[in-house]
Scaffold this active site. Sequence first.
Site, PDB file in Angstrom:
ATOM      1  N   ASN A   9     125.492 151.612 -35.466  1.00 57.99           N
ATOM      2  CA  ASN A   9     125.668 152.400 -36.700  1.00 57.99           C
ATOM      3  C   ASN A   9     124.968 153.747 -36.552  1.00 57.99           C
ATOM      4  OD1 ASN A   9     126.684 149.966 -37.531  1.00 57.99           O
ATOM      5  ND2 ASN A   9     124.900 149.411 -38.738  1.00 57.99           N
ATOM      6  N   CYS A  51     123.938 145.132 -32.262  1.00 57.67           N
ATOM      7  CA  CYS A  51     123.735 144.587 -33.606  1.00 57.67           C
ATOM      8  C   CYS A  51     124.290 145.493 -34.696  1.00 57.67           C
ATOM      9  CB  CYS A  51     122.263 144.292 -33.850  1.00 57.67           C
ATOM     10  SG  CYS A  51     121.226 145.746 -33.758  1.00 57.67           S
ATOM     11  N   ARG A  72     116.552 142.429 -40.471  1.00 55.37           N
ATOM     12  CA  ARG A  72     116.151 143.736 -41.016  1.00 55.37           C
ATOM     13  C   ARG A  72     114.990 143.467 -41.963  1.00 55.37           C
ATOM     14  NH1 ARG A  72     122.055 144.681 -41.031  1.00 55.37           N
ATOM     15  NH2 ARG A  72     122.477 146.691 -40.039  1.00 55.37           N
ATOM     16  N   HIS A 113     124.109 146.885 -57.443  1.00 52.69           N
ATOM     17  CA  HIS A 113     124.380 145.791 -58.361  1.00 52.69           C
ATOM     18  C   HIS A 113     125.824 145.318 -58.214  1.00 52.69           C
ATOM     19  CE1 HIS A 113     121.560 145.246 -61.992  1.00 52.69           C
ATOM     20  NE2 HIS A 113     121.826 144.091 -61.454  1.00 52.69           N
ATOM     21  N   ARG A 173     126.342 158.768 -41.402  1.00 53.21           N
ATOM     22  CA  ARG A 173     127.076 157.508 -41.549  1.00 53.21           C
ATOM     23  C   ARG A 173     127.454 157.214 -42.996  1.00 53.21           C
ATOM     24  NH1 ARG A 173     122.383 153.230 -39.782  1.00 53.21           N
ATOM     25  NH2 ARG A 173     123.283 151.726 -41.232  1.00 53.21           N
ATOM     26  N   ARG A 232     113.433 143.147 -36.250  1.00 52.49           N
ATOM     27  CA  ARG A 232     113.208 144.597 -36.151  1.00 52.49           C
ATOM     28  C   ARG A 232     112.045 144.965 -37.060  1.00 52.49           C
ATOM     29  NH1 ARG A 232     117.925 148.367 -38.113  1.00 52.49           N
ATOM     30  NH2 ARG A 232     117.263 147.832 -40.210  1.00 52.49           N
TER      31      ARG A 232
END
Length: 962
Positions: free
Chosen positions: A848, A896, A696, A589, A859, A732
């Site tokens: 990532n 990406c 995504r 949020h 990560r 993806r």
Amino acid sequence: MLELNAQHIRMHQSAPDKPAALEQIARALSADGLVAAGYLAGLQAREAQGSTYLGQGIAIPHGTPETRDQVHSTGVRLLHVPGGVDWGDGQVVYLAIGIAARSDEHLRLLQLLTRALGESDLSQALRDAQTADEIIDLLKGAPQELALDGKLVALNTEADDFDELAWQGVRLLKRADCVAQGFGQQLSIDEALPLGQGLWWLSSDQAVLRPGLAFVTPVRPLVHQDQPVEGLFCLASLGEAHRAMLERLCDLLIQGRAGELSQATSSRAVVQALGGQLPVDWPSARVPLANAHGLHARPAKVLTELAQQFDGEIRLRMADTDAPGVDAPGVSAKSLSKLLALGAQRGQVLEFLAEPAIAESALPALVAAVRDGLGEAVDPLPEDSGEPLAEQPPAAPLDSAVRPPAAGTRLQATAASPGIAIGPALVRKPVALHYPERGDTPDVELKRLDAALEQVFREIDTLIAEAEVDSIRDIFTTHQAMLRDPALREDVSARLQTGASAEAAWAAEVEAAARQQEALHDALLAERAADLRDVGRRVLACLVGAESEQAPDEPYILVMDEVAPSDVATLNRQRVAGILTARGGPTSHSAIIARALGIPALVGAGEQVLALASRTPLLLDGDRGELQVAPDDAALERALALRTQRAERQRLADERRLEPARTRDGHRVEVVANIGASGETAEAVERGAEGIGLLRTELVFMDHAQAPDQSTQEAEYRRVLDALEGRPLVVRTLDVGGDKPLPYLPMPAEENPFLGVRGIRLSLQRPALLETQLRALLASAGTRPLRIMFPMVGTVDEWREARAMVDRLLPEYAVPDLQVGIMVEVPSAALLAPVLAAEVDFFSVGTNDLTQYTLAIDRGHPTLSAQADGLHPAVLRLIQMTVEAAHAHGKWVGVCGELAADAAAVPLLVGLGVDELSVSARSIALVKARVRELELARCQVLAREALSLAGPREVRAHVLEG
Ligand code: PEP
Ligand code: MG
């Protein structure tokens, strides 16, 4: 628990013989992720030991103890075979109930079935059944409903002792024709069961005519066996009729809500709390709900507003639920919180009941409004509707005994909204609101409450008028609807009759309503519960006259645990220079609000920031995810200079954002956008994206309470392609599981979710899900350029299996410009790139994940993730291998992950030969500008040199020098 559910019945199937039927069952169980492929052997072995034919056309195939390890989660899938299957010995099966159970949980199911089988032969009826619901009804053997209504409740009855109270209960049961003469004698007072919190339980199954439950409370406090007696249940027990009520009662007790029964002031409240039948015998109308997110806040609000226009009671219930205790009486259609608590999802059928005086006008209007989508655009309904919801773990409480970071400290946190902010901290911690439990007369307290509700409503009016962003305005409108919720007010006013203060009654009812919504285990409703608590707290603060801490005069950095919607009131862009939160991730949020308002923000900085003294000077970098506590003058000067420099750089980059990116020596690098939602496409294009390099698709799935059907997905993908106007789209496929669970895809807990069932592994275990997504993608593309890639591929087999599915589906669609590739996120994929490159059309490196798996650093790790730097030579080497292999086969490579937008990484990626950089929309102009500063030949040298350096620090220094 094993439950029969209409969604799990595959109707009108055929199977030539038993082995074929077993195969179909194993496929159904495995397609839904309940079992692994080896479970079929278990089914076969079990039949070899002895037939699972149960009688009356039903078989219950299940595995053996040896194949229990093949069970991922417990459940059943039913195969309806009207043509019949010979199950051996001339026994013909019309319904095969495939059971996946790790233990003997199937015995409960058997218990249920035996009750159905005790009656007349079901086989004919099973064979002829046309709908899954018919089958469920047949199997459940239609047990008699528990009588529980206002006539069975007596509050404040005259009773001098426990026996007398019990006798009152029996009298009620007798009057309702639930029990015959002799029932009372069978009730053994000595065996009365204390349930705790003053409630007692008595039951007997002797002399019972129909199941029923009576509830009585004494007018004076009683004591039995040295324990207080505030309420007594008398159950006339027959079969399982009372089960749902009992579960509900247990829930109330566990939640400490026994007082709602023992202190009840109306029989209606008791019946409602226990899920009994309220006396409505009104005209009704049904309509299926087609809203993608179900009856969530916005459509529910539209519905309440419409219902409130009618001068009479309107109730709403779910017509297709099999939980009679919860929904049979329905809820007030004028109450937002009650409507939300229904948890109605897309595909479920709503039933409206209206008082006869208004039914004629109200029912058609309500049905039409639901059909029209209640203010939302709706897609036609799917044929099947998803899977059961899984539980969401509650957030862990923060530890209050942490020390603040010292002056000069630099902290790394999640960059949630870009920009540099400088200012004193305003630390806002939740303040305890103190108020008396008991109040004045109910009338006085109600007036106080109404005044507070009105004041907060008006304050929110101002906030709505001032809100510059639609999403924030929406939140506030929902809050206002919550304030005007008649059912909530009614419940509070009932509580006031017991002498409670307005504060205590309001706080208790808001909390009860919020918990009710959370209990539905739906992510969206859990958010609504947060909204309810948020607005509830505002009213409470108004009632106790609490004032918030005085903000500094100069623009400040707001430090909070998380930013709640009502805090937006303090988020005036002129006053709030930055936001720093202890909790939350980039999608929380707080982050969403900060981005929407364009305020630089860091989130998830850890609880230590809450320990900062208010007015501590802070320097926050929302681009780098960095916080400096009490920075010295030099650091401040650098930051200010950097801010000016960044602004100028951005301005220049923006001017050329729509031009392609070429290095000084003419080498072209494509710069495309990463997006998470279809609606972001147009903005990405406007910001210079030459296409979408990573869509995504998780959000498409996460935004729904159940798996979105093909048409829902198709609409999303089509929206992206339309907005791209011929530019390529790289999509993806669903990348969830492990760390990113979906509420409707229950998964067993994993010790190492990052190394567990996620990405393509999950999709291959749920091929139906992947197939629907692929179909939606292929159907939406037409002649436009579509690139599909699979996430987290680690083996050649995974790639081949996924690719095979595309090949199987492709002939059904005409997609001339299709490429299929993989994301390179797992080191094994990069190491196998020479093999994979021969088969894929392209690679897209997800740095990532590739970094986290290469360096073995989570990560999202609170202290280590800053070290997970994609410029580590180990990661660069894997990228180099990938590019070399791809180019050797004439295939292209994109990057990406976040690294693609890192100014230090761009020259190295270009030097390694990466063809496409996919970055967030707001980074496009800057990445293009960075490419234009480079020279390919120099980048190649830099990249080669970087590969032989020791670590990312050295690499970054080398780029700066070079
Ligand atoms: C990545 O891993 O680099 C990637 C782009 O995927 P995600 O961040 O969505 O896991
Ligand atoms: Mg990834």
